[in-house]
Design an enzyme around this catalytic site. Structure first.
Site, PDB file in Angstrom:
ATOM      1  N   MET A   1      52.168  94.111  25.321  1.00 52.91           N
ATOM      2  CA  MET A   1      52.466  93.420  26.578  1.00 52.91           C
ATOM      3  C   MET A   1      53.938  93.620  26.926  1.00 52.91           C
ATOM      4  O   MET A   1      54.514  92.848  27.700  1.00 52.91           O
ATOM      5  CB  MET A   1      52.128  91.928  26.454  1.00 52.91           C
ATOM      6  CG  MET A   1      50.633  91.713  26.217  1.00 52.91           C
ATOM      7  SD  MET A   1      50.044  90.089  26.727  1.00 52.91           S
ATOM      8  CE  MET A   1      50.993  89.053  25.674  1.00 52.91           C
TER       9      MET A   1
ATOM     10  N   LEU B   1      59.319  95.162  24.171  1.00 50.78           N
ATOM     11  CA  LEU B   1      59.173  95.794  22.852  1.00 50.78           C
ATOM     12  C   LEU B   1      60.359  95.494  21.928  1.00 50.78           C
ATOM     13  O   LEU B   1      61.507  95.500  22.350  1.00 50.78           O
ATOM     14  CB  LEU B   1      59.027  97.317  23.011  1.00 50.78           C
ATOM     15  CG  LEU B   1      57.845  97.799  23.871  1.00 50.78           C
ATOM     16  CD1 LEU B   1      57.750  99.326  23.807  1.00 50.78           C
ATOM     17  CD2 LEU B   1      56.521  97.171  23.449  1.00 50.78           C
TER      18      LEU B   1
ATOM     19  N   HIS C   1      57.035  96.280  17.354  1.00 49.43           N
ATOM     20  CA  HIS C   1      56.218  97.228  18.125  1.00 49.43           C
ATOM     21  C   HIS C   1      56.563  98.665  17.746  1.00 49.43           C
ATOM     22  O   HIS C   1      55.685  99.518  17.633  1.00 49.43           O
ATOM     23  CB  HIS C   1      56.487  97.087  19.628  1.00 49.43           C
ATOM     24  CG  HIS C   1      56.072  95.782  20.223  1.00 49.43           C
ATOM     25  ND1 HIS C   1      56.974  94.861  20.685  1.00 49.43           N
ATOM     26  CD2 HIS C   1      54.844  95.262  20.452  1.00 49.43           C
ATOM     27  CE1 HIS C   1      56.327  93.815  21.168  1.00 49.43           C
ATOM     28  NE2 HIS C   1      55.028  94.031  21.046  1.00 49.43           N
TER      29      HIS C   1
ATOM     30  N   VAL D   1      57.181  92.813  10.911  1.00 50.73           N
ATOM     31  CA  VAL D   1      58.583  93.218  10.756  1.00 50.73           C
ATOM     32  C   VAL D   1      59.438  91.961  10.966  1.00 50.73           C
ATOM     33  O   VAL D   1      59.222  91.213  11.917  1.00 50.73           O
ATOM     34  CB  VAL D   1      58.964  94.327  11.762  1.00 50.73           C
ATOM     35  CG1 VAL D   1      60.434  94.702  11.626  1.00 50.73           C
ATOM     36  CG2 VAL D   1      58.086  95.559  11.538  1.00 50.73           C
TER      37      VAL D   1
ATOM     38  N   SER E   1      58.209  88.927  20.811  1.00 49.14           N
ATOM     39  CA  SER E   1      58.805  89.059  22.144  1.00 49.14           C
ATOM     40  C   SER E   1      59.330  87.709  22.628  1.00 49.14           C
ATOM     41  O   SER E   1      60.259  87.647  23.437  1.00 49.14           O
ATOM     42  CB  SER E   1      57.762  89.577  23.136  1.00 49.14           C
ATOM     43  OG  SER E   1      57.270  90.817  22.680  1.00 49.14           O
TER      44      SER E   1
END
Ligand code: PAF
Length: 253
Positions: free
Chosen positions: A14, A17, A21, A159, A169
């Site tokens: 979405m 990033l 991602h 991560v 995000s």
């Protein structure tokens, strides 16, 4: 299925990033030279209009980041491209109504509906989904298996920032003091037991707990004891920003 030079590895996103991602994109690129990244903020999976309106957007920055990580095609479709006048609305079933689905009614139905639309358009051989959204990964995997869809769903590890915060995000919406308070989540997960995790989470006044549970990875239901592959999952809010995280649990011998 044998490998072919035209196989596509797909990373649905979405946007907004971050390194999480980018690691999924790198994972995709290690599988095949054809890596498609979609960027589409899917209104169907937001039950809260405010959350949708505040969802961070940065298309230009995202394109540069995705390309640098190895994306060969970036697809940022419009609403009408994803959702023609008629389209199939999927249900995520009972699992879709628990945990994230209990707090965000309709979220997983909307997520599965868009993943189906994106899969039909991209026709990938592989699709990479982050383990950060562990319930989403479970639902997508189960759906693909039961529907007999010939796409391999590949999990991507979480991560974390160097201080332990899982990348998301939504983290950009945290003020510095929220960001510090948010560290309580990974600290709680590392404690290794549900009791200790709850104690740690409740010690942070800025954190509002939604749930902290150990789940059985084969059913995504509560596991009273850690079993092989089980995870502790945590979700809550800090200053109105929803945060979720999870960690594998070790099974005592
Ligand atoms: O994980 C996400 O970012 C979204 O749920 C997804 C898979 C791109 C569907 O909108």
């Amino acid at each position: 299925m044998s490998k072919s030079a035209t196989d596509i590895a797909f990373v649905p996103t979405m946007g907004a990033l971050h390194d999480g991602h980018l690691s999924l994109i790198r994972q995709a690129r290690a599988l095949t030279p054809n890596v498609v990244v979609s960027i589409f903020v899917n209104p169907l999976q937001f039950d809260n209009p405010d959350d949708l309106a505040k969802y961070p957007r940065d298309l230009e920055g995202d394109i540069a980041k995705a390309e640098s990580a190895g994306a060969t095609r970036i697809w940022a479709p419009t609403y009408d491209e994803v959702y023609p006048t008629t389209f199939e609305k999927l249900s995520a079933g009972d699992v879709g109504k628990t945990f994230e689905g209990a707090s965000r009614p309709g979220h997983f139905d909307g997520m599965l509906t868009v993943v189906n639309q994106l899969f039909k358009a991209v026709q990938p051989r592989y699709a990479i989904f982050g383990e950060k959204d562990f319930q989403q990964l479970f639902i997508v995997r189960n759906w693909v298996r039961h529907a007999g869809i010939p796409i391999e769903i590949i999990p991507g590890p979480i991560v974390r920032e160097s201080d332990g915060l899982a990348m998301s995000s939504r983290n950009v919406r945290l003020r510095p003091e929220d960001r510090l308070a948010a560290l309580v989540i990974s600290r709680a997960l590392r404690s290794g037991t549900k009791e200790q995790a709850l104690e740690i989470l409740q010690s942070e006044p800025a954190f509002t707990l939604d749930y902290a549970q150990i789940v059985d990875p084969s059913t995504f239901t509560i596991a009273n004891e850690p079993v092989e592959g089980s995870r502790m999952i945590v979700a809550g809010w800090i200053n109105g920003v929803r945060l979720l995280d999870n960690m594998p649990m070790s099974v005592s011998a």
